[in-house]
Enzyme design. Structure first.
Site, PDB file in Angstrom:
ATOM      1  N   ALA A  74     -10.668  15.325  -5.009  1.00 35.61           N
ATOM      2  CA  ALA A  74     -10.359  15.270  -3.578  1.00 35.61           C
ATOM      3  C   ALA A  74     -10.532  13.894  -2.943  1.00 35.61           C
ATOM      4  CB  ALA A  74     -11.211  16.300  -2.834  1.00 35.61           C
ATOM      5  N   ALA A  75     -10.239  12.836  -3.667  1.00 34.38           N
ATOM      6  CA  ALA A  75     -10.348  11.498  -3.088  1.00 34.38           C
ATOM      7  C   ALA A  75      -9.075  11.100  -2.362  1.00 34.38           C
ATOM      8  CB  ALA A  75     -10.641  10.482  -4.181  1.00 34.38           C
ATOM      9  N   TYR A 141     -10.430   1.286  -2.580  1.00 39.43           N
ATOM     10  CA  TYR A 141     -10.208   2.521  -3.329  1.00 39.43           C
ATOM     11  C   TYR A 141     -10.920   2.476  -4.673  1.00 39.43           C
ATOM     12  CZ  TYR A 141      -7.899   5.698  -6.561  1.00 39.43           C
ATOM     13  OH  TYR A 141      -7.660   6.635  -7.541  1.00 39.43           O
ATOM     14  N   LYS A 145     -14.532   4.566  -6.100  1.00 38.64           N
ATOM     15  CA  LYS A 145     -14.619   5.325  -7.352  1.00 38.64           C
ATOM     16  C   LYS A 145     -15.745   4.786  -8.239  1.00 38.64           C
ATOM     17  CE  LYS A 145     -11.060   8.260  -7.165  1.00 38.64           C
ATOM     18  NZ  LYS A 145     -11.130   9.699  -7.421  1.00 38.64           N
ATOM     19  N   ARG A 221       3.237  -0.501 -17.071  1.00 41.02           N
ATOM     20  CA  ARG A 221       2.189   0.436 -16.698  1.00 41.02           C
ATOM     21  C   ARG A 221       2.143   1.586 -17.698  1.00 41.02           C
ATOM     22  NH1 ARG A 221       1.133  -3.415 -14.289  1.00 41.02           N
ATOM     23  NH2 ARG A 221       0.704  -3.692 -12.067  1.00 41.02           N
TER      24      ARG A 221
END
Length: 329
Positions: A74-75, A141, A145, A221
């Site tokens: 839920a970030a 962000y 974390k 990526r």
């Protein structure tokens, strides 16, 4: 096991709910639906619209549903927004998570699976990225974390909490049956943006930087299918039986894909052209980011089903083609 999936109505969380059921577990969803979608969760699954800061309400859910494991998805995860509104990210990603851990411990729930990110590594000096690579986030962000990763290590040492933190690379794709998929507002991920451009629902895709030291000049990526991510989270359960276990895993395919290769995959899946324009590089974009996931494969027996970009994009196209308005359809 009875598993509380925090953020279970969101993109990755909703796929994990389905994988939990397939593996024989009983998921319960907690989601305040700020970014999640009620339609992403089957009606028969309990869903609680509760904020993590409400410890009394969360505690009541843990007791009522006899929760054994908590999975946290839920970030807030918009990098640019985190730079512009850092307090929003610290309140939600750090403070709310600490409230969750506090009530878990109070109720005797000591197994935790945390959705982390490769953004904790910042701009690495070497590829591929291993779990021991230096962690130096370049935005709030990634920092939030990493803050929780560090808090988890301290809490595990002090209380016997067992946890696993998974550092995702680029989550992508949709369920193979096309029932659930990616529906963000705003959308920032390359694959859905390319699909929306092909459908004529969005402006031409922007390729930021075409002069990188990569085979075709565009960024590389690591795209990993969302169901493969979910399966890793479930595979770690048995490792959490050891009190104080502190586990960290990269989750990626290890195969870098360029922006132009993603565009080609979308065009092949859809039969449509992806209109695009070329733009200057964005500050902070490294030429390549991809994972070494040997640890997850070795220790968890994690097997990647979607090993290349085309089948990942095929599932994404199936979802977006059948649900052009996302969950609003």
């Amino acid at each position: 096991m009875n598993v509380l999936v925090v953020g279970g109505a969101g993109y990755i969380g909703s796929h994990c709910v389905r994988q939990l059921i397939a593996a024989g577990h009983r998921p319960v969803v907690l989601d305040n639906l700020v970014f999640g979608h009620r339609a992403a969760v089957a009606k028969e699954i309990p869903l609680y619209d509760v904020n993590l800061g409400d410890e009394a309400a969360v505690g009541a859910i843990l007791e009522k549903e006899k929760i054994e494991v908590v999975m946290h998805f839920a970030a807030y995860a918009f990098v640019g927004e985190s730079v512009a509104q850092p307090l929003k990210y610290y309140f939600n990603n750090v403070s709310a998570t600490l409230h969750l851990l506090n009530v878990m411990l109070a109720k005797g729930v000591k197994k935790f699976v945390f959705s982390s990110t490769c953004a904790t590594y910042g701009i690495p000096e070497k590829m591929p990225i291993v779990e021991g690579s230096p962690q130096a986030p370049i935005n709030p962000y990634g920092q939030t974390k990493l803050d929780i990763e560090n808090a988890l290590k301290s809490v595990a040492h002090a209380t016997g909490l067992s946890f696993a933190a998974f550092r995702y690379f680029n989550a992508a794709g949709a369920s193979e049956d096309g029932v659930i998929g990616e529906d963000h507002n705003p959308e920032t991920h390359l694959i859905p943006l390319a699909i929306a451009a092909a459908q004529g629902k969005a402006p031409a895709l922007k390729i930021f930087g075409t002069d990188y030291p990569t085979p075709d000049g565009t960024c590389l990526r690591d795209y990993v299918h969302v169901d493969d991510l979910a399966r890793a989270h479930i595979a770690v359960f048995e490792k959490l039986s050891t009190p104080g276990a502190s586990l960290f895993f990269n989750l990626g395919t290890g195969t870098p894909t360029s922006v132009r290769e993603v565009i080609a995959a979308v065009e092949k899946a859809s039969g449509l052209k992806v209109p695009f324009t070329e733009a200057p590089r964005r500050a902070g974009d490294p030429p390549a980011l991809y994972a070494d996931s040997t640890k997850a494969k070795t220790e968890l027996g994690w097997k990647i089903k979607f090993t290349t970009i085309q089948p990942i994009v095929d599932t994404a196209w199936k979802w977006h083609a059948s649900r052009p308005n996302g969950y609003k359809a």
